[in-house]
Design a protein around this motif. Structure first.
Motif, PDB file in Angstrom:
ATOM      1  N   TYR A 101       0.813  -1.217   0.000  1.00  0.00           N
ATOM      2  CA  TYR A 101       0.000   0.000   0.000  1.00  0.00           C
ATOM      3  C   TYR A 101       0.846   1.268   0.000  1.00  0.00           C
ATOM      4  O   TYR A 101       0.317   2.367   0.124  1.00  0.00           O
ATOM      5  N   PHE A 102       2.157   1.100  -0.123  1.00  0.00           N
ATOM      6  CA  PHE A 102       3.048   2.247  -0.273  1.00  0.00           C
ATOM      7  C   PHE A 102       3.320   2.446  -1.759  1.00  0.00           C
ATOM      8  O   PHE A 102       3.600   1.498  -2.482  1.00  0.00           O
ATOM      9  N   SER A 103       3.282   3.681  -2.205  1.00  0.00           N
ATOM     10  CA  SER A 103       3.541   3.954  -3.615  1.00  0.00           C
ATOM     11  C   SER A 103       5.015   4.138  -3.909  1.00  0.00           C
ATOM     12  O   SER A 103       5.433   4.044  -5.067  1.00  0.00           O
ATOM     13  N   GLN A 104       5.813   4.398  -2.882  1.00  0.00           N
ATOM     14  CA  GLN A 104       7.233   4.656  -3.064  1.00  0.00           C
ATOM     15  C   GLN A 104       8.060   3.650  -2.273  1.00  0.00           C
ATOM     16  O   GLN A 104       7.577   3.101  -1.273  1.00  0.00           O
ATOM     17  N   PRO A 105       9.294   3.398  -2.699  1.00  0.00           N
ATOM     18  CA  PRO A 105      10.155   2.482  -1.952  1.00  0.00           C
ATOM     19  C   PRO A 105      10.355   2.925  -0.504  1.00  0.00           C
ATOM     20  O   PRO A 105      10.463   4.121  -0.231  1.00  0.00           O
ATOM     21  N   GLU A 106      10.388   1.942   0.381  1.00  0.00           N
ATOM     22  CA  GLU A 106      10.668   2.218   1.785  1.00  0.00           C
ATOM     23  C   GLU A 106      12.125   1.955   2.128  1.00  0.00           C
ATOM     24  O   GLU A 106      12.677   2.632   2.991  1.00  0.00           O
ATOM     25  N   TYR A 107      12.679   0.936   1.496  1.00  0.00           N
ATOM     26  CA  TYR A 107      14.043   0.526   1.793  1.00  0.00           C
ATOM     27  C   TYR A 107      14.810   0.345   0.483  1.00  0.00           C
ATOM     28  O   TYR A 107      14.237  -0.092  -0.522  1.00  0.00           O
ATOM     29  N   TRP A 108      16.120   0.648   0.570  1.00  0.00           N
ATOM     30  CA  TRP A 108      16.975   0.599  -0.617  1.00  0.00           C
ATOM     31  C   TRP A 108      18.210  -0.255  -0.373  1.00  0.00           C
ATOM     32  O   TRP A 108      18.740  -0.284   0.749  1.00  0.00           O
ATOM     33  N   GLY A 109      18.667  -0.894  -1.437  1.00  0.00           N
ATOM     34  CA  GLY A 109      19.980  -1.502  -1.426  1.00  0.00           C
ATOM     35  C   GLY A 109      21.051  -0.460  -1.671  1.00  0.00           C
ATOM     36  O   GLY A 109      20.757   0.720  -1.919  1.00  0.00           O
TER      37      GLY A 109
END
Length: 118
Positions: A101-109
């Motif tokens: 339900y999030f439109s944008q990334p929450e976590y990144w590599g």
């Protein structure tokens, strides 16, 4: 602590293949949408491929038919198989994870460099 650890980038000749991996820990991986963005020098970050928790996939037009995204929930890992690589694919590739339900990334590599050159 959430970690997304990428591997598999490198230098490859045009027409070659690479396989990127993204090992995820610290979250309930099974429930997350994961995927990759890429960013070429001087360009904005571009969404390349996504795979949902139910394994629905989506690709940006330039990579359709060449790239394949997959996941193994038991291993907490996603992969991006890249075939028929072209110089325009040269970029830093970043995996990400987000809840549905999030439109944008929450976590990144951390990002991995892919260079396609002869």
């Amino acid at each position: 602590q959430v970690q997304l650890v990428e591997s598999g980038g490198g230098l490859v000749q045009p027409g070659g293949s690479l396989r990127l991996s993204c090992e995820v820990s610290g979250i309930a991986f099974t429930f997350y949408t994961v995927g990759w963005y890429r960013q070429a020098p001087g360009e904005q970050r571009e969404l390349v491929a996504t795979i949902t928790s139910s394994e629905n996939t989506n690709y940006v037009a330039p990579v359709k038919g060449r790239f394949t995204i997959s996941r193994d929930n038991a291993k907490g890992t996603a992969w991006l198989q890249m075939n028929s690589l072209q110089p325009d694919d040269t970029a830093v590739y970043y995996c990400y994870a987000r809840r549905p339900y999030f439109s944008q990334p929450e976590y990144w590599g951390q990002g991995t460099q892919v260079t396609v050159a002869s």
